[in-house]
Design a protein around this motif. Structure first.
Motif, PDB file in Angstrom:
ATOM      1  N   MET A   1       0.918  -0.908  -0.235  1.00  0.00           N
ATOM      2  CA  MET A   1      -0.150  -0.245   0.435  1.00  0.00           C
ATOM      3  C   MET A   1       0.803   1.383   0.048  1.00  0.00           C
ATOM      4  SD  MET A   1      -3.326   0.782   3.114  1.00  0.00           S
ATOM      5  CE  MET A   1      -4.177  -0.705   2.169  1.00  0.00           C
ATOM      6  N   SER A   2       0.557   2.177  -0.586  1.00  0.00           N
ATOM      7  CA  SER A   2       1.222   3.233  -1.122  1.00  0.00           C
ATOM      8  C   SER A   2       1.164   4.972   0.358  1.00  0.00           C
ATOM      9  CB  SER A   2       1.106   4.242  -2.186  1.00  0.00           C
ATOM     10  OG  SER A   2      -0.516   4.764  -1.465  1.00  0.00           O
ATOM     11  N   LEU A   3       2.361   5.864  -0.081  1.00  0.00           N
ATOM     12  CA  LEU A   3       1.711   6.437   1.779  1.00  0.00           C
ATOM     13  C   LEU A   3       0.063   6.683   1.341  1.00  0.00           C
ATOM     14  CD1 LEU A   3       2.814   7.577   4.123  1.00  0.00           C
ATOM     15  CD2 LEU A   3       4.353   9.224   2.336  1.00  0.00           C
ATOM     16  N   ASP A   4       0.255   7.358   0.185  1.00  0.00           N
ATOM     17  CA  ASP A   4      -0.861   8.000  -0.433  1.00  0.00           C
ATOM     18  C   ASP A   4      -2.017   7.156   0.135  1.00  0.00           C
ATOM     19  OD1 ASP A   4      -0.269  10.679  -0.985  1.00  0.00           O
ATOM     20  OD2 ASP A   4       0.150  10.260  -2.960  1.00  0.00           O
ATOM     21  N   GLU A   5      -2.036   5.937  -0.425  1.00  0.00           N
ATOM     22  CA  GLU A   5      -3.519   5.163   0.240  1.00  0.00           C
ATOM     23  C   GLU A   5      -3.361   5.032   1.535  1.00  0.00           C
ATOM     24  OE1 GLU A   5      -3.410   2.088  -3.943  1.00  0.00           O
ATOM     25  OE2 GLU A   5      -1.722   1.932  -2.471  1.00  0.00           O
ATOM     26  N   LYS A   6      -2.372   4.829   2.374  1.00  0.00           N
ATOM     27  CA  LYS A   6      -2.903   4.563   3.643  1.00  0.00           C
ATOM     28  C   LYS A   6      -3.056   6.709   4.581  1.00  0.00           C
ATOM     29  CE  LYS A   6       1.569   1.780   4.500  1.00  0.00           C
ATOM     30  NZ  LYS A   6       3.173   1.710   4.776  1.00  0.00           N
ATOM     31  N   PHE A   7      -3.028   7.058   4.143  1.00  0.00           N
ATOM     32  CA  PHE A   7      -2.629   8.515   4.713  1.00  0.00           C
ATOM     33  C   PHE A   7      -5.038   8.557   4.290  1.00  0.00           C
ATOM     34  CE2 PHE A   7      -3.887  12.739   3.145  1.00  0.00           C
ATOM     35  CZ  PHE A   7      -3.466  13.278   4.702  1.00  0.00           C
TER      36      PHE A   7
END
Length: 89
Positions: free
Chosen positions: A1-7
């Motif tokens: 999961m990318s940082l943007d997805e986690k955010f």
């Protein structure tokens, strides 16, 4: 999961907490979210009568210089700690 997805997932999860976090936690979440999405504070500080607005502005201003990615990482960590302590509804 990318940082943007986690955010983005953390931004959704924060609205699903079982109970309302403390004012201090809410200000921290607000400041990190604004820093992650907007960057350094870009508005004038609210006037004396806007106590809530001043508190939010001060919290956001305190994150000045933090990169958007760092703010996203801190936001995700903060929301996870709230989920761990409060739980999701």
């Amino acid at each position: 999961m990318s940082l943007d997805e986690k955010f983005n997932k953390a931004a959704e999860d924060v609205n699903k907490l079982k109970s309302k976090p403390s004012n201090e936690d809410l200000l921290e979440i607000y400041a990190l979210y604004k820093q992650a999405t907007v960057g350094d504070v870009n508005t004038d500080r609210p006037g004396l009568l806007d106590v809530k607005g001043k508190a939010k502005w001060d919290a956001w201003s305190g994150k000045k210089g933090v990169s958007k990615d760092q703010a996203k990482e801190q936001y995700v960590a903060k929301v996870q700690s709230l989920i761990d302590s409060i739980g999701l509804a």
